[in-house]
Design a protein around this motif. Structure first.
Motif, short mmCIF file in Angstrom:
data_model
loop_
_atom_site.label_atom_id
_atom_site.label_comp_id
_atom_site.label_asym_id
_atom_site.label_seq_id
_atom_site.Cartn_x
_atom_site.Cartn_y
_atom_site.Cartn_z
N UNK A 26 -13.24 -1.79 -4.86
CA UNK A 26 -13.51 -0.95 -6.02
C UNK A 26 -12.24 -0.16 -6.32
N UNK A 27 -11.44 -0.70 -7.18
CA UNK A 27 -10.13 -0.14 -7.43
C UNK A 27 -10.25 1.18 -8.18
N UNK A 28 -9.61 2.17 -7.65
CA UNK A 28 -9.58 3.48 -8.29
C UNK A 28 -8.27 3.59 -9.05
N UNK A 29 -8.23 2.88 -10.17
CA UNK A 29 -6.98 2.82 -10.92
C UNK A 29 -6.60 4.18 -11.45
N UNK A 30 -5.32 4.37 -11.58
CA UNK A 30 -4.83 5.62 -12.12
C UNK A 30 -4.82 6.76 -11.16
N UNK A 31 -5.08 6.50 -9.90
CA UNK A 31 -5.08 7.56 -8.89
C UNK A 31 -3.73 7.61 -8.19
N UNK A 32 -3.34 8.77 -7.73
CA UNK A 32 -2.07 8.86 -7.00
C UNK A 32 -2.14 8.12 -5.68
N UNK A 33 -1.02 7.57 -5.30
CA UNK A 33 -0.92 6.88 -4.03
C UNK A 33 0.30 7.41 -3.29
N UNK A 34 0.30 7.19 -1.99
CA UNK A 34 1.37 7.76 -1.18
C UNK A 34 1.66 6.89 0.02
N UNK A 35 2.84 7.09 0.56
CA UNK A 35 3.24 6.49 1.84
C UNK A 35 3.43 7.61 2.86
N UNK A 36 2.97 7.33 4.07
CA UNK A 36 3.18 8.21 5.21
C UNK A 36 3.83 7.39 6.32
N UNK A 37 4.31 8.06 7.33
CA UNK A 37 4.83 7.35 8.50
C UNK A 37 4.57 8.17 9.76
N UNK A 38 4.52 7.45 10.86
CA UNK A 38 4.34 8.10 12.16
C UNK A 38 5.30 7.46 13.14
N UNK A 39 6.32 8.23 13.55
CA UNK A 39 7.28 7.76 14.51
C UNK A 39 6.78 7.89 15.93
N UNK A 40 7.48 7.30 16.88
CA UNK A 40 7.06 7.37 18.29
C UNK A 40 6.95 8.81 18.76
N UNK A 41 5.79 9.18 19.26
CA UNK A 41 5.59 10.52 19.77
C UNK A 41 5.57 11.60 18.72
N UNK A 42 5.44 11.23 17.46
CA UNK A 42 5.48 12.22 16.38
C UNK A 42 4.16 12.23 15.63
N UNK A 43 3.97 13.29 14.85
CA UNK A 43 2.79 13.35 13.99
C UNK A 43 3.06 12.56 12.71
N UNK A 44 1.98 12.16 12.09
CA UNK A 44 2.10 11.44 10.83
C UNK A 44 2.66 12.39 9.77
N UNK A 45 3.60 11.91 8.99
CA UNK A 45 4.21 12.74 7.97
C UNK A 45 4.22 12.01 6.63
#
Length: 110
Positions: A26-45
């Motif tokens: 169910x595509x929620x078109x027009x919504x903001x999207x984002x990228x996050x990352x989580x490095x070794x031993x780190x919190x997701x940012x």
């Protein structure tokens, strides 16, 4: 809604990768999207975000090197990563509201 992230891999410092995140269901078109990352031993940012109009914002650590974009027709968001550094090594996740992709591993060797 399902998010499928892909494009990760092993690259040398200074190299480039392009991540993709395809949304299905169910595509929620027009919504903001984002990228996050989580490095070794780190919190997701948070790494980068894009709104429905294509406006983008970036974390200071990646600004000028990463570019986020979206293809509405394909329900896909991309993250072009250039001038990669070992510090960029992480599992990268895409996010659409409360939905998360499974993550794709990016490893940058020095």
């Amino acid at each position: 809604v399902q998010l499928q992230a892909s494009g990760g891999g092993l690259v040398q410092a200074g190299g480039s990768l392009r991540l993709s995140c395809a949304a299905s269901g169910r595509i929620l078109s027009g919504k903001p999207m984002a990228w996050y990352r989580q490095g070794p031993g780190q919190q997701r940012e948070w790494v980068a975000g894009i709104n429905a109009g294509g406006g983008a914002d970036y974390a200071a650590s990646v600004k000028g090197r990463f570019t986020i974009s979206r293809d509405g027709a394909k329900n896909t968001v991309y993250l072009q990563m250039n001038s990669l550094e070992p510090e960029d090594t992480a599992v990268y996740y895409c996010r659409l509201l409360k939905y998360w992709g499974q993550g794709t591993l990016v490893t940058v060797s020095s």
